[in-house]
Design a protein around this motif. Structure first.
Motif, mmCIF file in Angstrom:
data_model
loop_
_atom_site.group_PDB
_atom_site.id
_atom_site.type_symbol
_atom_site.label_atom_id
_atom_site.label_comp_id
_atom_site.label_asym_id
_atom_site.label_seq_id
_atom_site.Cartn_x
_atom_site.Cartn_y
_atom_site.Cartn_z
ATOM 1 N N UNK A 185 4.536 31.308 18.298
ATOM 2 C CA UNK A 185 6.125 30.878 18.374
ATOM 3 C C UNK A 185 6.291 29.684 18.892
ATOM 4 N N UNK A 186 6.706 28.812 18.131
ATOM 5 C CA UNK A 186 7.071 27.414 18.586
ATOM 6 C C UNK A 186 8.460 27.610 19.435
ATOM 7 N N UNK A 187 8.829 26.653 20.163
ATOM 8 C CA UNK A 187 10.142 26.867 20.966
ATOM 9 C C UNK A 187 11.055 26.859 19.926
ATOM 10 N N UNK A 188 11.994 27.934 20.076
ATOM 11 C CA UNK A 188 13.266 27.975 19.183
ATOM 12 C C UNK A 188 12.914 29.042 17.994
ATOM 13 N N UNK A 189 11.602 29.529 17.861
ATOM 14 C CA UNK A 189 11.353 30.256 16.857
ATOM 15 C C UNK A 189 11.768 31.797 17.268
ATOM 16 N N UNK A 190 12.248 32.606 16.342
ATOM 17 C CA UNK A 190 12.687 33.998 16.603
ATOM 18 C C UNK A 190 11.855 34.957 15.851
#
Length: 398
Positions: free
Chosen positions: A307-312
């Protein structure tokens, strides 16, 4: 607003209905060209008042009707007076009966409301609201039970911040509504302990398996012999998805017969391979549902994604994808996720609420199976967050 106005209108109609009944009976008595006696119909007024409003109006209108029955304008004579006295007695008898029935109804209604409050509190404790943020991971969830009068049922979920990372449980017990509450409670209670105690995710899953079998065994022991015929734990199972979100966004999973989650990229322009739309993450075949077969001797968590920053990540139970419309078409979850995330990135709670609203529009009425949605988003910065601090009772040493 429309529902509030409609409720007020209905309450107003119920309040004035007894008065309208009295007025109609008196006018009918006065204006009838045949001289027919209609005053006996006043006896129904107290029952109408008690059924629609309450005991005070019942007594007031009942007394007024008794007076009207004694001294109305119209024909006189011994027979007429005797008839009016009989009508007055009938009105008073209906007043007394309606008063007593109304009191009992109010007591039963009060007891029902108190029981409902207790049930709501107990169910809220079982499937407690998730915090909006947990160790840099934003969370949002929605749940709808198909059981009448139940807030929760066979679907279960929870997320905990532990020293090993954020651990997430999403599960679905066989059945729905109130009968599945006991099994869901056993699994949730076991997860809330094991997630903190066990360093390895497979050991958390084994604790869940033991809790399920122990619950089924104890339930069968409490059931009277012969009450349910042949009892078999083979008919009882639960699908379970366990996730562990580690410090740098790495997500590993153990899946026992549960639907795989969807991922929404928070930065589709940064990695064309990830794509802007929702993608199902299926790193391998899931294990059988928990309780159907024993877990294998060797268990290894599967790498799910990073999960990269902002991934949901959007987790769900099978009640979401299995929901059908009037024509029998299944709910298009991927399309609903893409539509809900279109435009500027919405708040996580808004995203989940949009998907739920789309599902309810698709079914066009009450759902036939429980469903749950849980979304988590990586709101951590570019560096790994500080490790979660375990509860004091779990720290070795002074």
């Amino acid at each position: 607003m429309i529902r509030t106005r409609a409720a007020r209108f209905r309450r107003g109609i119920v309040f004035v209905l007894p008065g309208l009944w009295v007025l109609a009976v008196v006018l009918w008595e006065l204006l009838s060209p045949l001289g027919t006696q209609f005053i006996e119909l006043l006896a129904a007024t107290p029952a109408i008042a008690c059924a629609g409003t309450g005991r005070r109006q019942c007594v007031l209108l009942g007394g007024a009707c008794a007076l009207l029955a004694l001294v109305p304008p119209g024909a006189s004579g011994r027979a007429a007076v005797s008839g009016r006295i009989g009508t007055c007695g009938a009105v008073l008898a209906v007043v007394a009966a309606s008063y007593l029935i109304s009191g009992r109804t109010r007591r039963l209604t009060g007891e029902l409301e108190r029981a409902r409050e207790v049930a709501i509190t107990a169910q809220t404790v079982l499937l407690r609201p998730l915090p909006p943020r947990l160790d840099g991971i934003a969370l949002a969830s929605r749940h709808v039970s198909a059981g009448e009068g139940a807030l929760v049922g066979g679907d279960l979920y929870d997320a905990l911040g532990t020293r090993y990372g954020v651990r997430v449980l999403m599960g679905d017990v066989r059945g729905h509504g109130l009968p599945a509450l006991g099994t869901a409670a056993a699994l949730l209670g076991s997860f809330r302990d094991a997630a903190h105690d066990e360093a390895r995710l497979p050991d958390v899953l084994r604790r869940l398996e033991r809790a399920l079998h122990r619950h089924l065994y104890e339930r069968d022991q409490r059931q009277p012999a012969g009450a349910g015929g042949d009892r078999s734990d083979a008919e009882e199972f639960a699908t379970v998805l366990l996730l562990e979100v580690r410090a740098e966004g790495e997500v590993v999973a153990l899946n026992c017969g549960h639907p795989w989650p969807h991922r929404l990229s928070g930065d589709p322009d940064g990695d064309p391979a990830r794509g802007p739309g929702p993608a199902v993450l299926a790193p391998g075949d899931p294990l059988p549902p928990l309780g159907v077969f024993p877990l294998p001797a060797e268990l290894s968590p599967l790498p799910l994604t990073r999960l990269l920053p902002g991934d949901v990540l959007v987790l769900h139970t099978d009640g979401v994808e299995d929901a059908r419309d009037a024509t029998g078409a299944f709910f298009p979850l991927a399309g609903a996720l893409a539509e809900a995330a279109r435009g500027a990135p919405p708040a996580l709670a808004t995203l989940v609420a949009r998907v739920q609203a789309a599902l309810l529009r698709h079914t066009g009425g009450p759902v036939t199976d429980d469903f749950a949605l849980l979304a988590l988003r990586n709101d951590r910065g570019p560096g790994p967050p500080a490790a979660s601090r375990p509860p004091r009772a779990l720290v070795a040493g002074p």
